[in-house]
Design a protein around this motif. Sequence first.
Motif, PDB file in Angstrom:
ATOM      1  N   GLU A 201      -7.462   0.006  -8.268  1.00  0.00           N
ATOM      2  CA  GLU A 201      -7.838   1.402  -8.018  1.00  0.00           C
ATOM      3  C   GLU A 201      -7.822   1.677  -6.520  1.00  0.00           C
ATOM      4  O   GLU A 201      -7.438   2.758  -6.077  1.00  0.00           O
ATOM      5  CB  GLU A 201      -9.232   1.662  -8.588  1.00  0.00           C
ATOM      6  N   ASN A 202      -8.258   0.686  -5.732  1.00  0.00           N
ATOM      7  CA  ASN A 202      -8.256   0.792  -4.276  1.00  0.00           C
ATOM      8  C   ASN A 202      -8.401  -0.616  -3.702  1.00  0.00           C
ATOM      9  O   ASN A 202      -8.509  -1.593  -4.454  1.00  0.00           O
ATOM     10  CB  ASN A 202      -9.381   1.717  -3.774  1.00  0.00           C
TER      11      ASN A 202
ATOM     12  N   TRP B 232       1.819  13.557  -4.047  1.00  0.00           N
ATOM     13  CA  TRP B 232       2.099  12.127  -4.266  1.00  0.00           C
ATOM     14  C   TRP B 232       0.793  11.396  -4.567  1.00  0.00           C
ATOM     15  O   TRP B 232      -0.126  11.369  -3.757  1.00  0.00           O
ATOM     16  CB  TRP B 232       2.763  11.546  -3.016  1.00  0.00           C
ATOM     17  N   GLN B 233       0.720  10.814  -5.756  1.00  0.00           N
ATOM     18  CA  GLN B 233      -0.474  10.065  -6.163  1.00  0.00           C
ATOM     19  C   GLN B 233      -0.252   8.576  -5.854  1.00  0.00           C
ATOM     20  O   GLN B 233      -0.182   7.745  -6.751  1.00  0.00           O
ATOM     21  CB  GLN B 233      -0.728  10.259  -7.660  1.00  0.00           C
ATOM     22  N   GLY B 234      -0.141   8.250  -4.595  1.00  0.00           N
ATOM     23  CA  GLY B 234       0.186   6.876  -4.203  1.00  0.00           C
ATOM     24  C   GLY B 234      -0.846   5.864  -4.682  1.00  0.00           C
ATOM     25  O   GLY B 234      -1.989   6.203  -4.980  1.00  0.00           O
ATOM     26  N   ARG B 235      -0.446   4.624  -4.762  1.00  0.00           N
ATOM     27  CA  ARG B 235      -1.336   3.573  -5.253  1.00  0.00           C
ATOM     28  C   ARG B 235      -0.993   2.250  -4.569  1.00  0.00           C
ATOM     29  O   ARG B 235       0.021   2.146  -3.884  1.00  0.00           O
ATOM     30  CB  ARG B 235      -1.203   3.431  -6.769  1.00  0.00           C
TER      31      ARG B 235
ATOM     32  N   ASP C  23       0.849  -1.189   0.000  1.00  0.00           N
ATOM     33  CA  ASP C  23       0.000   0.000   0.000  1.00  0.00           C
ATOM     34  C   ASP C  23       0.884   1.237   0.000  1.00  0.00           C
ATOM     35  O   ASP C  23       1.484   1.596   1.017  1.00  0.00           O
ATOM     36  CB  ASP C  23      -0.910  -0.011   1.228  1.00  0.00           C
ATOM     37  N   ARG C  24       0.986   1.879  -1.154  1.00  0.00           N
ATOM     38  CA  ARG C  24       1.823   3.074  -1.277  1.00  0.00           C
ATOM     39  C   ARG C  24       0.983   4.347  -1.288  1.00  0.00           C
ATOM     40  O   ARG C  24       1.423   5.398  -1.753  1.00  0.00           O
ATOM     41  CB  ARG C  24       2.673   2.992  -2.544  1.00  0.00           C
ATOM     42  N   THR C  25      -0.247   4.222  -0.786  1.00  0.00           N
ATOM     43  CA  THR C  25      -1.095   5.413  -0.714  1.00  0.00           C
ATOM     44  C   THR C  25      -0.769   6.224   0.547  1.00  0.00           C
ATOM     45  O   THR C  25      -1.099   7.397   0.634  1.00  0.00           O
ATOM     46  CB  THR C  25      -2.588   5.019  -0.689  1.00  0.00           C
ATOM     47  N   ARG C  26      -0.139   5.574   1.508  1.00  0.00           N
ATOM     48  CA  ARG C  26       0.178   6.252   2.765  1.00  0.00           C
ATOM     49  C   ARG C  26       1.668   6.593   2.814  1.00  0.00           C
ATOM     50  O   ARG C  26       2.504   5.783   2.442  1.00  0.00           O
ATOM     51  CB  ARG C  26      -0.174   5.354   3.956  1.00  0.00           C
ATOM     52  N   THR C  27       1.977   7.767   3.305  1.00  0.00           N
ATOM     53  CA  THR C  27       3.384   8.161   3.463  1.00  0.00           C
ATOM     54  C   THR C  27       3.731   8.226   4.952  1.00  0.00           C
ATOM     55  O   THR C  27       2.845   8.368   5.809  1.00  0.00           O
ATOM     56  CB  THR C  27       3.649   9.537   2.821  1.00  0.00           C
TER      57      THR C  27
END
Length: 683
Positions: free
Chosen positions: A203-204, A141-144, A43-47
């Motif tokens: 997408e999610n 950042w458009q993480g995905r 999960d690269r949506t969170r930094t």
Amino acid sequence: MISFDSPVSDIKGIGAGREKYLKKLNITTAGDIVNHYPRDYEDRTRTTPIAELLPDEVSVIIASAKEEPKNSHFSGMTVTKVRVYDDSGSISVVWYNQPYAKNNIKAGVMYAFIGKMTLSRNNRREIQAPEVEKLGEDGTWQGRIVPIYPLCAGLSQKVFRKTVETVLGEVENEITDFLPFGIRRKYMLSGRKFALKNIHMPENEQCCALARTRLVFEELFILQTSLLRLKADNTGDKKGIRMKNSSMKPFFDILPFSFTDAQNRVFREIAGDMTSGKIMNRLVQGDVGSGKTAVAMAASYIAVKNGYQAVMMAPTEVLAAQHFDSFTELFKPLGINIILLTGGLKAKGKREALEKISSGEADIIVGTHAVIQDKVEFKNIGLVITDEQHRFGVRQRKTLSEKGNNPHVLVMTATPIPRTLALILYGDLDISIIDSLPPGRQKIDTFAVNTGYRQRIYNFIEKEIAKGRQAYIICAMVEENEKVEAESVLEYAQGLKETILEKRNIAVIHGKMKSDEKDSILKAFSAGDIDILVSTTVIEVGINVPNATVMAIENAERFGLAQLHQLRGRVGRGSDKSYCILISDNKSEITRKRLKTMTSTTDGFKISETDLKLRGPGEFFGTRQHGLPSLKIANLYRDMDILKYAQSAAADLMSEDPNLENEDNFDLKIELDKLTLTDNIGI
């Protein structure tokens, strides 16, 4: 423009080198790329702020460097290093032997760094070889969610992801949804195009879950429908041979032991089939030593007493010869004639055997694949038995059946599978399970040790040999390469010559040997002429040496649990105490649990349950369903609920439209017809 059938060499960015690596993964076409599913996701949506990074956890940081990276040289390596900063702190980023990495980062520019934080030797925090991505044009950042694929050395995740993205874009309009609309609606399944896109580029999390459910259902539904079609093809409107209830008293009077309750139950099920007028297609599952062969003998007796021939097909000449000896010893006093037919027979012996088979002089025929050759003509075959079913293909079993007029079929396997799964995986067969062992069989003591015990193991083997016993030492394959496998086994055996075992007669057996060479060594070991057999898993089935009391397995972590159980079953076959020693330096938690399972139980069914929990089905217990679709995404333990739905859907469909003639089922029929059964291994 590429299609599903296009070779991978047609895909942009794939040259001869990458094509070679893909072939190792059995990927040769664009369709194979699309059907190579991720094993996990990041999960690269969170930094994460630099100050809050945790060791050995994949994280995304958004940071910039004040200076551009520099290359230095240390111990023959090129080290590329830069310090990056965010509002919470800073950390070093390091690449080894990737000098070009310095060109990917400009001072003062914000990047996303994806990798694990580790502690260096001097206890300083650093991120080694992270992936680096630029931020969006607006600086965000458009993480995905990023897929992680099962790959081999030489292929990077980044390159493979890009390849998948390229292929999906090219073949998108070619994707057809072969699941009938009514089934998709009833079980609330997504479309196939959506599923393939979101399994690879979610997408999610919700879309990823929907995609996986659809593809798991599809995979299991295709498997179930294929098996039901096969079962219909095997039985259909065909009438079976109706045997009469013959007196079994002469057989049981001469049998040197009494059947267990489990054997009696299974025999009654077999006898019921054989006297019903329907074709028997029955699988007998039983752990190593549970007495499957004795049950097969009883079934053979029924066939012979009704005027029919029985034939047993075994996977190796050694096992066929052992069965022949057992059948002959038991049946000769009853006036029943047993014939052995293998490829190793000399011309005269083979000619005589064929004559006795065609004339009917041979009541029971025991052999290898030789029994299905065109030259073999049976006079009146009534029962077909295949031993160690996973070594034979569905087509081979069918070829043998076609030698007669709808004979009864009995399939035996020592690969223990939980009953609920067996009912599904062997959908074309009725199932009987011998779930207990005969009294008096000694428990095999099993130990898990590290390589530090190797000298003590050799000393123990020497003591057993001094008592007149024999031993196996199993070497795991290092990689999918028979040449390397052969060399490693030969090298290991040579090393034994420098230990306390130097004066012992040591032989080697591996997959690169010719069949007659392997059989010759196995016969010598069976005869007691060899003290120690150093082998790969080629001896997993097909050898019965009661005098062998020690099994040592090197790199035990490389084997599946059920495979370890099968190997262990090569010892403990006589009256002497036997031992299995599992050798491994692997300290992972999964390895620890797996080896603990082996040391704590000898129940094959419990072991197979644990194998499913810890390892998943993958190549199910070291075997694979050839000629029917293999499992690429379904996990038979985790996905049991989906499996039941798929089984129900397949049963309903085949009941309503057995020939798939309805228009709604046209695409499904095309898909199933691609899966024409081949002469390979069955589950």
